[in-house]
Scaffold this motif. Structure first.
Motif, PDB file in Angstrom:
ATOM      1  N   ASP A  51       0.847  -1.193   0.000  1.00 45.83           N
ATOM      2  CA  ASP A  51       0.000   0.000   0.000  1.00 45.83           C
ATOM      3  C   ASP A  51       0.880   1.241   0.000  1.00 45.83           C
ATOM      4  O   ASP A  51       1.703   1.423   0.909  1.00 45.83           O
ATOM      5  N   ILE A  52       0.721   2.089  -1.000  1.00 49.37           N
ATOM      6  CA  ILE A  52       1.525   3.305  -1.073  1.00 49.37           C
ATOM      7  C   ILE A  52       0.630   4.534  -1.041  1.00 49.37           C
ATOM      8  O   ILE A  52      -0.547   4.479  -1.402  1.00 49.37           O
ATOM      9  N   THR A  53       1.197   5.637  -0.586  1.00 49.55           N
ATOM     10  CA  THR A  53       0.488   6.911  -0.542  1.00 49.55           C
ATOM     11  C   THR A  53       1.052   7.838  -1.610  1.00 49.55           C
ATOM     12  O   THR A  53       2.247   7.854  -1.878  1.00 49.55           O
ATOM     13  N   PHE A  54       0.177   8.609  -2.223  1.00 49.43           N
ATOM     14  CA  PHE A  54       0.527   9.506  -3.329  1.00 49.43           C
ATOM     15  C   PHE A  54      -0.159  10.845  -3.100  1.00 49.43           C
ATOM     16  O   PHE A  54      -1.372  10.903  -2.954  1.00 49.43           O
ATOM     17  N   TRP A  55       0.647  11.918  -3.053  1.00 53.90           N
ATOM     18  CA  TRP A  55       0.120  13.264  -2.857  1.00 53.90           C
ATOM     19  C   TRP A  55       0.340  14.094  -4.116  1.00 53.90           C
ATOM     20  O   TRP A  55       1.386  14.017  -4.762  1.00 53.90           O
ATOM     21  N   THR A  56      -0.650  14.916  -4.444  1.00 54.19           N
ATOM     22  CA  THR A  56      -0.511  15.857  -5.540  1.00 54.19           C
ATOM     23  C   THR A  56      -1.190  17.164  -5.189  1.00 54.19           C
ATOM     24  O   THR A  56      -2.143  17.184  -4.399  1.00 54.19           O
ATOM     25  N   ASN A 121      17.196  13.635   2.165  1.00 53.54           N
ATOM     26  CA  ASN A 121      16.790  12.251   1.878  1.00 53.54           C
ATOM     27  C   ASN A 121      15.274  12.123   1.705  1.00 53.54           C
ATOM     28  O   ASN A 121      14.684  11.099   2.044  1.00 53.54           O
ATOM     29  N   TYR A 122      14.676  13.159   1.161  1.00 52.70           N
ATOM     30  CA  TYR A 122      13.252  13.115   0.870  1.00 52.70           C
ATOM     31  C   TYR A 122      12.977  12.710  -0.578  1.00 52.70           C
ATOM     32  O   TYR A 122      11.813  12.564  -0.970  1.00 52.70           O
ATOM     33  N   ALA A 123      14.034  12.586  -1.378  1.00 50.18           N
ATOM     34  CA  ALA A 123      13.887  12.187  -2.779  1.00 50.18           C
ATOM     35  C   ALA A 123      14.863  11.063  -3.073  1.00 50.18           C
ATOM     36  O   ALA A 123      16.052  11.163  -2.776  1.00 50.18           O
ATOM     37  N   ALA A 124      14.362   9.986  -3.638  1.00 51.25           N
ATOM     38  CA  ALA A 124      15.187   8.814  -3.927  1.00 51.25           C
ATOM     39  C   ALA A 124      15.648   8.820  -5.378  1.00 51.25           C
ATOM     40  O   ALA A 124      14.890   9.213  -6.275  1.00 51.25           O
ATOM     41  N   ALA A 340      12.383  -0.118   0.532  1.00 53.22           N
ATOM     42  CA  ALA A 340      12.616  -0.532  -0.851  1.00 53.22           C
ATOM     43  C   ALA A 340      11.338  -0.992  -1.538  1.00 53.22           C
ATOM     44  O   ALA A 340      11.098  -0.670  -2.707  1.00 53.22           O
ATOM     45  N   ALA A 341      10.500  -1.740  -0.821  1.00 52.26           N
ATOM     46  CA  ALA A 341       9.274  -2.249  -1.431  1.00 52.26           C
ATOM     47  C   ALA A 341       8.333  -1.118  -1.813  1.00 52.26           C
ATOM     48  O   ALA A 341       7.713  -1.136  -2.886  1.00 52.26           O
ATOM     49  N   HIS A 342       8.217  -0.119  -0.949  1.00 49.40           N
ATOM     50  CA  HIS A 342       7.323   1.007  -1.233  1.00 49.40           C
ATOM     51  C   HIS A 342       7.899   1.900  -2.334  1.00 49.40           C
ATOM     52  O   HIS A 342       7.149   2.456  -3.146  1.00 49.40           O
ATOM     53  N   GLN A 343       9.216   2.054  -2.367  1.00 48.11           N
ATOM     54  CA  GLN A 343       9.826   2.828  -3.437  1.00 48.11           C
ATOM     55  C   GLN A 343       9.583   2.168  -4.792  1.00 48.11           C
ATOM     56  O   GLN A 343       9.241   2.840  -5.774  1.00 48.11           O
ATOM     57  N   GLN A 344       9.749   0.846  -4.852  1.00 54.40           N
ATOM     58  CA  GLN A 344       9.541   0.150  -6.119  1.00 54.40           C
ATOM     59  C   GLN A 344       8.080   0.199  -6.547  1.00 54.40           C
ATOM     60  O   GLN A 344       7.767   0.409  -7.730  1.00 54.40           O
ATOM     61  N   ALA A 345       7.160   0.037  -5.600  1.00 51.44           N
ATOM     62  CA  ALA A 345       5.739   0.120  -5.926  1.00 51.44           C
ATOM     63  C   ALA A 345       5.372   1.516  -6.406  1.00 51.44           C
ATOM     64  O   ALA A 345       4.575   1.683  -7.345  1.00 51.44           O
ATOM     65  N   ALA A 346       5.958   2.539  -5.775  1.00 49.79           N
ATOM     66  CA  ALA A 346       5.712   3.917  -6.205  1.00 49.79           C
ATOM     67  C   ALA A 346       6.210   4.138  -7.623  1.00 49.79           C
ATOM     68  O   ALA A 346       5.546   4.787  -8.444  1.00 49.79           O
TER      69      ALA A 346
END
Length: 469
Positions: A51-56, A121-124, A340-346
């Motif tokens: 489950d990932i969160t996305f803001w816009t 470290n807010y951007a990967a 890592a899992a959430h970064q890849q899903a994002a």
């Protein structure tokens, strides 16, 4: 036969043990996929849903984005689920606070200076998260300091942004002006704004010639930077690697003249962009500078109650002195603090948004200008939305490089421009001070190894050749 019976019994016992071990989970946290219906179907183990969160903060295409989130969630059900949050007000501060508190989204829209996000470290980096196909598609989309830093991708373009003068044809005609002849020069701009304002004094509510909504100081990037470029002026000289804020002087003189004439909609330096655009849509303003994302604003968010269109930005004499900017480098960022899992899903969701099918649908909906090769060729129907055609013609637009990413001490240029409008500072004095502080910030950044000034220089640059090729 006895040996065969014993062998079959042993095999049956082993199968039962294995089945019991599997039923207990076998030490695995994976969840089993539901068995397919019908005789002979078998269940395959599936990965646990991420489950990932996305803001816009984007409002012009929010309904489209909601739809694509829903489509993605349906397609990736059981694997990835996206929870979207729309933050329309004070986005940067809300986002920074969440990131600082460790409650920030896994994926979020741009808006904050990239270097700040990287340093905290807010951007990967996206290099290791992207598919090979995506890496190939964006190879020619690098913009140092905007989406590419120290050999790493941090964001990828989604759509192109360009800038136009929007004008209210109904108000032009009512004021006695030709509704099909928007201003092309500063003199015509000032004159048309004054004529509309004079007519507007007889109306209720009163109408005004021009909207200059600078309550959010970032918007000077549009009302200052873009207007300067089409006039042939650059606030950052890429040939020398120095800031030259006097480039804003011609357009600031235009704004001061319209202010003196009473042609500006009241409360400009305190008015934010949404209320300003709502006033234009309501038919209370003759002209406003618009970005291509305003196609969605004036058609959907604040549906225009007037006949309107867009044209190229005016300049000092109507001749071509510089190309307008086509900006397309940055869109979303992956949280560097997510696992890592959430970064890849994002990243998987990000690539879904950048897929050809999604971008074709986006273009056909008239939401933005495509920046990836082949998208326009795959469109089966051209968008039928007010203003779209004027933005879609990019013949007088060019990609511009980004200036050195300085950390300036004191007020930024947007605050200073508002101070000039408010009469708090002399224009020439303000420009000299801005040059001094911004160029001192360059020296400091270079000395401290924050960036190499050579990355932000091009000896062949001009506003008629922004790429310097």
């Amino acid at each position: 036969m006895k040996k065969m019976a014993r062998f079959l019994a042993l095999a049956l016992t082993l199968a039962m043990v294995l089945a019991m071990f599997s039923a207990c989970g076998g030490g695995s946290s994976s969840t089993a996929a539901p068995a397919a219906s019908g005789a002979g179907s078998t269940a395959e183990p599936a990965q646990e849903q991420v489950d990932i969160t996305f803001w816009t903060h984007y409002t012009d295409d929010i309904e489209f984005t909601k739809k694509k989130v829903e489509d993605f969630n349906n397609e990736y059900a059981g694997r990835i689920h996206v929870e979207m949050k729309h933050v329309a007000d004070d986005y940067n501060n809300v986002l920074l606070l969440a990131l600082k508190n460790g409650t920030g989204p896994d994926l979020y829209a741009d808006g904050i200076e990239l270097k700040q996000l990287i340093d905290q470290n807010y951007a990967a980096p996206l290099n290791g998260l992207m598919s090979d196909g995506m890496l190939a598609r964006v190879e020619d989309k690098k913009q140092i300091g905007n989406n590419w830093v120290d050999g790493n991708w941090y964001s990828l373009p989604f759509r192109g942004y360009n800038f136009r003068l929007a004008w209210n044809k109904d108000l032009f005609e009512a004021a006695g002006l030709d509704p099909e002849a928007p201003p092309t020069t500063y003199e015509e701009l000032v004159s048309a704004a004054k004529t509309i304002t004079e007519y507007g004094k007889t109306q209720n509510p009163q109408k005004y010639g021009f909207m200059l909504p600078t309550g959010e100081d970032w918007i000077w990037w549009i009302y200052g930077s873009q207007m300067a470029r089409v006039n042939g002026d650059s606030y950052y000289d890429y040939t020398t690697g120095q800031f030259t804020w006097e480039a804003f002087k011609p357009v600031m003189e235009v704004y001061l003249q319209m202010q003196k004439d009473g042609s500006l909609f009241p409360g400009g330096t305190t008015m934010q962009n949404d209320p300003a655009r709502a006033q234009f849509s309501a038919g209370n303003v003759g002209m406003i500078i618009a970005a291509s994302w305003d196609i969605g604003v004036f058609n959907d968010q604040f549906p225009a109650q007037c006949d309107w269109d867009v044209t190229t930005l005016p300049n000092i004499d109507g001749e071509l002195h510089g190309y307008s900017q086509l900006d397309a480098g940055c869109y979303l960022l992956v949280n560097g603090s997510s696992d890592a899992a959430h970064q890849q899903a994002a990243m998987d969701f990000y690539e879904y948004l950048l897929s050809e099918d999604t971008l074709v649908e986006y273009y056909e909906g008239g939401y933005g200008i495509p920046v990836y090769d082949g998208i326009a060729d795959k469109v089966t129907q051209m968008p039928d939305r007010a203003g779209f055609a004027g933005f879609a013609d990019v013949s007088l637009d060019r990609m511009y490089p980004y200036e050195a990413p300085v950390q300036v001490e004191g007020d930024g240029y947007g605050v200073v421009m508002n101070n000039i409008l408010n009469g708090a500072v002399d224009m020439d004095t303000a420009f000299a001070d801005l040059n001094k502080r911004y160029n001192a910030a360059i020296e400091k950044g270079v000395a401290e190894g924050e960036f190499k000034i050579e990355d932000y220089m091009n000896a062949n640059y001009s506003t008629l050749n922004p790429s310097g090729e």
